[in-house]
Design an enzyme around this catalytic site. Structure first.
Site, PDB file in Angstrom:
ATOM      1  N   PRO A 150       0.922  -1.143   0.028  1.00 52.67           N
ATOM      2  CA  PRO A 150       0.093  -0.079   0.030  1.00 52.67           C
ATOM      3  C   PRO A 150       0.746   1.231   0.095  1.00 52.67           C
ATOM      4  O   PRO A 150       0.759   1.892   0.841  1.00 52.67           O
ATOM      5  CB  PRO A 150      -0.833  -0.201   1.097  1.00 52.67           C
ATOM      6  CG  PRO A 150       0.225  -1.012   2.099  1.00 52.67           C
ATOM      7  CD  PRO A 150       0.735  -1.945   1.355  1.00 52.67           C
ATOM      8  N   CYS A 151       1.401   1.520  -1.054  1.00 53.26           N
ATOM      9  CA  CYS A 151       2.249   2.726  -1.088  1.00 53.26           C
ATOM     10  C   CYS A 151       1.344   4.174  -1.265  1.00 53.26           C
ATOM     11  O   CYS A 151       1.831   5.070  -0.917  1.00 53.26           O
ATOM     12  CB  CYS A 151       3.123   2.829  -2.552  1.00 53.26           C
ATOM     13  SG  CYS A 151       2.154   2.617  -4.047  1.00 53.26           S
ATOM     14  N   HIS A 152       0.077   3.692  -1.222  1.00 60.72           N
ATOM     15  CA  HIS A 152      -0.830   4.686  -1.195  1.00 60.72           C
ATOM     16  C   HIS A 152      -0.905   5.314   0.157  1.00 60.72           C
ATOM     17  O   HIS A 152      -1.309   6.424   0.463  1.00 60.72           O
ATOM     18  CB  HIS A 152      -2.113   4.491  -1.837  1.00 60.72           C
ATOM     19  CG  HIS A 152      -2.922   3.354  -1.266  1.00 60.72           C
ATOM     20  ND1 HIS A 152      -2.225   2.119  -1.378  1.00 60.72           N
ATOM     21  CD2 HIS A 152      -3.890   3.428  -0.382  1.00 60.72           C
ATOM     22  CE1 HIS A 152      -3.132   1.400  -0.683  1.00 60.72           C
ATOM     23  NE2 HIS A 152      -4.142   2.144  -0.053  1.00 60.72           N
TER      24      HIS A 152
END
Length: 191
Positions: A150-152
């Site tokens: 989950p780089c967001h």
DNA sequence: GATTGACGCCGAG
DNA sequence: CTCGGCGTCAATC
């Protein structure tokens, strides 16, 4: 270890308006996840940039469907074992999924952020014991497994959203899907 | 070497 | 609050 010239299997899943896709190695590991698109062709094109040799087969559609669920904020966990995390030999200059130990350290750290939480680039940097905040941002920017890793959920230290390969709007949409509230490019921490 | 980043921090307007 | 400028470091040229 899957390399650029190896054959990959692309499976696709469609939700309301978005197409999702992931590329799998012969061993069944995910070597690449594409950000969702409204246009199927663009989606295939993006993956083929990394893996020119591919076939489309929906044998892995269930997994892609789970990725879509995560995107929409409806599911939180994913088996990291499904991701190809190997690092290539120094000598092989081919494009593989992850290139360096540094990249892997960063990706693994990001993978540990739970749904509904955020961390800053600085915090990730501290976890992997570096002060190269920008280098961390660059490594996250190359994340081969967006959504699942989950780089967001990685934001700037000043509370601003920060960048995203698929555009800041998509990052904002994913955070909203997870229940966050965002105001003038800043995240409101009480959700 | 020199340049380039999905960054961080501080000081000036 | 917005900018500029500099710090810092890994990847790339």
């Amino acid at each position: 270890m899957n390399k650029r010239n190896d054959l990959v299997i692309i499976s696709i899943h469609k939700t309301n308006k978005l197409y999702f896709a992931a590329a799998f190695s012969q061993k069944g590991k995910i070597v690449r996840i594409a950000l969702p698109k409204t246009n199927l062709e663009d989606l295939i094109t993006e993956i083929s940039n990394y893996h020119p040799k591919f076939i489309i087969n929906n044998m892995h559609e269930k997994i892609v469907a789970i990725i879509a669920e995560i995107y929409h904020g409806n599911k939180s966990n994913f088996d990291i074992e499904l991701l190809e995390m190997d690092i290539p030999n120094k000598s092989s200059h081919v494009t593989s999924t992850l290139k360096t130990n540094f990249e892997r350290d960063v990706i693994l750290e990001v993978a540990s952020i739970p749904q509904g939480h955020v961390r800053t680039y600085k915090e990730i940097a501290t976890s992997v014991k570096t002060q190269g905040y920008r280098a961390v941002g660059t490594a996250i920017g190359k994340n081969p497994f967006p959504i699942v890793v989950p780089c967001h959920r990685v934001i700037r230290s000043d509370g601003k959203i920060g960048g995203f390969r698929g555009g800041k709007q998509m990052k904002i949409e994913m955070l909203i899907n997870e229940g966050f509230k965002i105001k003038s490019d800043k995240i409101l921490l009480e959700k």
